[in-house]
Design a protein around this motif. Structure first.
Motif, PDB file in Angstrom:
ATOM      1  N   ASN A  15       0.679  -1.204   0.097  1.00 18.51           N
ATOM      2  CA  ASN A  15       0.000   0.010   0.196  1.00 18.51           C
ATOM      3  C   ASN A  15       0.765   1.229   0.050  1.00 18.51           C
ATOM      4  O   ASN A  15       0.512   2.197  -0.317  1.00 18.51           O
ATOM      5  CB  ASN A  15      -0.879  -0.072   1.170  1.00 18.51           C
ATOM      6  CG  ASN A  15      -1.845  -1.150   1.291  1.00 18.51           C
ATOM      7  OD1 ASN A  15      -2.052  -1.581   0.165  1.00 18.51           O
ATOM      8  ND2 ASN A  15      -2.306  -1.357   2.382  1.00 18.51           N
ATOM      9  N   GLY A  16       2.188   1.064   0.525  1.00 17.62           N
ATOM     10  CA  GLY A  16       2.717   2.350   0.624  1.00 17.62           C
ATOM     11  C   GLY A  16       2.161   3.428   1.579  1.00 17.62           C
ATOM     12  O   GLY A  16       1.563   3.058   2.416  1.00 17.62           O
ATOM     13  N   ASP A  17       2.690   4.489   1.795  1.00 23.50           N
ATOM     14  CA  ASP A  17       2.106   5.547   2.303  1.00 23.50           C
ATOM     15  C   ASP A  17       2.017   6.990   1.554  1.00 23.50           C
ATOM     16  O   ASP A  17       3.023   7.589   1.587  1.00 23.50           O
ATOM     17  CB  ASP A  17       3.086   5.873   3.522  1.00 23.50           C
ATOM     18  CG  ASP A  17       2.549   6.933   4.318  1.00 23.50           C
ATOM     19  OD1 ASP A  17       1.467   7.486   4.339  1.00 23.50           O
ATOM     20  OD2 ASP A  17       3.464   7.420   5.235  1.00 23.50           O
ATOM     21  N   GLY A  43       5.229  -1.056  -2.187  1.00 21.97           N
ATOM     22  CA  GLY A  43       6.349  -1.786  -2.270  1.00 21.97           C
ATOM     23  C   GLY A  43       7.422  -1.536  -1.510  1.00 21.97           C
ATOM     24  O   GLY A  43       8.266  -2.312  -1.402  1.00 21.97           O
ATOM     25  N   THR A  44       7.408  -0.426  -0.801  1.00 20.66           N
ATOM     26  CA  THR A  44       8.712  -0.062  -0.003  1.00 20.66           C
ATOM     27  C   THR A  44       9.054  -0.908   1.367  1.00 20.66           C
ATOM     28  O   THR A  44       7.915  -0.899   2.048  1.00 20.66           O
ATOM     29  CB  THR A  44       8.643   1.527   0.505  1.00 20.66           C
ATOM     30  OG1 THR A  44       8.582   2.144  -0.838  1.00 20.66           O
ATOM     31  CG2 THR A  44      10.063   1.885   1.028  1.00 20.66           C
ATOM     32  N   LEU A  45       9.856  -1.674   1.318  1.00 23.97           N
ATOM     33  CA  LEU A  45       9.895  -2.242   2.643  1.00 23.97           C
ATOM     34  C   LEU A  45      10.345  -1.387   4.005  1.00 23.97           C
ATOM     35  O   LEU A  45      10.912  -0.259   3.808  1.00 23.97           O
ATOM     36  CB  LEU A  45      11.296  -3.394   2.635  1.00 23.97           C
ATOM     37  CG  LEU A  45      11.016  -4.332   1.425  1.00 23.97           C
ATOM     38  CD1 LEU A  45      12.251  -5.160   1.421  1.00 23.97           C
ATOM     39  CD2 LEU A  45       9.717  -5.212   1.630  1.00 23.97           C
ATOM     40  N   PHE A  46       9.683  -1.977   5.111  1.00 21.59           N
ATOM     41  CA  PHE A  46      10.153  -1.171   6.472  1.00 21.59           C
ATOM     42  C   PHE A  46      11.377  -0.711   6.530  1.00 21.59           C
ATOM     43  O   PHE A  46      11.743   0.511   6.614  1.00 21.59           O
ATOM     44  CB  PHE A  46       9.531  -1.828   7.691  1.00 21.59           C
ATOM     45  CG  PHE A  46       9.519  -1.182   8.719  1.00 21.59           C
ATOM     46  CD1 PHE A  46       8.671  -0.175   9.176  1.00 21.59           C
ATOM     47  CD2 PHE A  46      10.813  -1.107   9.690  1.00 21.59           C
ATOM     48  CE1 PHE A  46       8.647   0.702  10.276  1.00 21.59           C
ATOM     49  CE2 PHE A  46      10.578  -0.434  10.770  1.00 21.59           C
ATOM     50  CZ  PHE A  46       9.762   0.576  11.120  1.00 21.59           C
ATOM     51  N   GLU A  47      12.369  -1.623   6.268  1.00 25.08           N
ATOM     52  CA  GLU A  47      13.656  -1.407   6.556  1.00 25.08           C
ATOM     53  C   GLU A  47      14.257  -0.175   5.451  1.00 25.08           C
ATOM     54  O   GLU A  47      15.274   0.471   5.676  1.00 25.08           O
ATOM     55  CB  GLU A  47      14.723  -2.509   6.155  1.00 25.08           C
ATOM     56  CG  GLU A  47      14.341  -3.771   6.974  1.00 25.08           C
ATOM     57  CD  GLU A  47      13.171  -4.617   6.501  1.00 25.08           C
ATOM     58  OE1 GLU A  47      12.957  -4.799   5.268  1.00 25.08           O
ATOM     59  OE2 GLU A  47      12.536  -5.150   7.325  1.00 25.08           O
ATOM     60  N   LYS A  48      13.497  -0.036   4.325  1.00 26.50           N
ATOM     61  CA  LYS A  48      13.942   1.091   3.387  1.00 26.50           C
ATOM     62  C   LYS A  48      13.233   2.336   3.689  1.00 26.50           C
ATOM     63  O   LYS A  48      13.593   3.320   3.054  1.00 26.50           O
ATOM     64  CB  LYS A  48      13.789   0.746   1.981  1.00 26.50           C
ATOM     65  CG  LYS A  48      14.424  -0.555   1.543  1.00 26.50           C
ATOM     66  CD  LYS A  48      15.763  -0.601   1.531  1.00 26.50           C
ATOM     67  CE  LYS A  48      16.335  -1.648   1.074  1.00 26.50           C
ATOM     68  NZ  LYS A  48      18.014  -1.639   0.964  1.00 26.50           N
ATOM     69  N   LEU A  49      12.251   2.526   4.768  1.00 26.23           N
ATOM     70  CA  LEU A  49      11.831   3.626   4.987  1.00 26.23           C
ATOM     71  C   LEU A  49      12.656   4.798   5.357  1.00 26.23           C
ATOM     72  O   LEU A  49      13.588   4.204   6.121  1.00 26.23           O
ATOM     73  CB  LEU A  49      10.686   3.520   6.135  1.00 26.23           C
ATOM     74  CG  LEU A  49       9.322   2.586   5.809  1.00 26.23           C
ATOM     75  CD1 LEU A  49       8.469   2.547   7.016  1.00 26.23           C
ATOM     76  CD2 LEU A  49       8.615   3.454   4.658  1.00 26.23           C
ATOM     77  N   PRO A  50      12.622   6.075   5.248  1.00 25.39           N
ATOM     78  CA  PRO A  50      13.512   7.177   5.699  1.00 25.39           C
ATOM     79  C   PRO A  50      13.534   7.055   7.319  1.00 25.39           C
ATOM     80  O   PRO A  50      12.477   6.872   7.979  1.00 25.39           O
ATOM     81  CB  PRO A  50      13.066   8.402   5.345  1.00 25.39           C
ATOM     82  CG  PRO A  50      12.082   8.191   4.373  1.00 25.39           C
ATOM     83  CD  PRO A  50      11.633   6.746   4.529  1.00 25.39           C
TER      84      PRO A  50
END
Length: 42
Positions: free
Chosen positions: A7-9, A17-24
């Motif tokens: 879902n993204g944000d 598709g952004t994984l939690f580890e890749k969040l800023p």
């Protein structure tokens, strides 16, 4: 609550598709208002 990376944000400008580890590091959860460092892996 379990978030779905698919879902993204949209409000946080996070692509689907952004994984939690890749969040800023400055990302704030749109549901609870907590910062990324307040989450624990389960």
């Amino acid at each position: 609550m379990e978030e779905n990376p698919a879902n993204g944000d949209p409000e946080g400008d996070i692509d689907p598709g952004t994984l939690f580890e890749k969040l800023p590091e400055e990302w704030i959860c749109p549901d609870c208002g907590e910062s990324k460092d307040m989450f624990i892996e389960v």
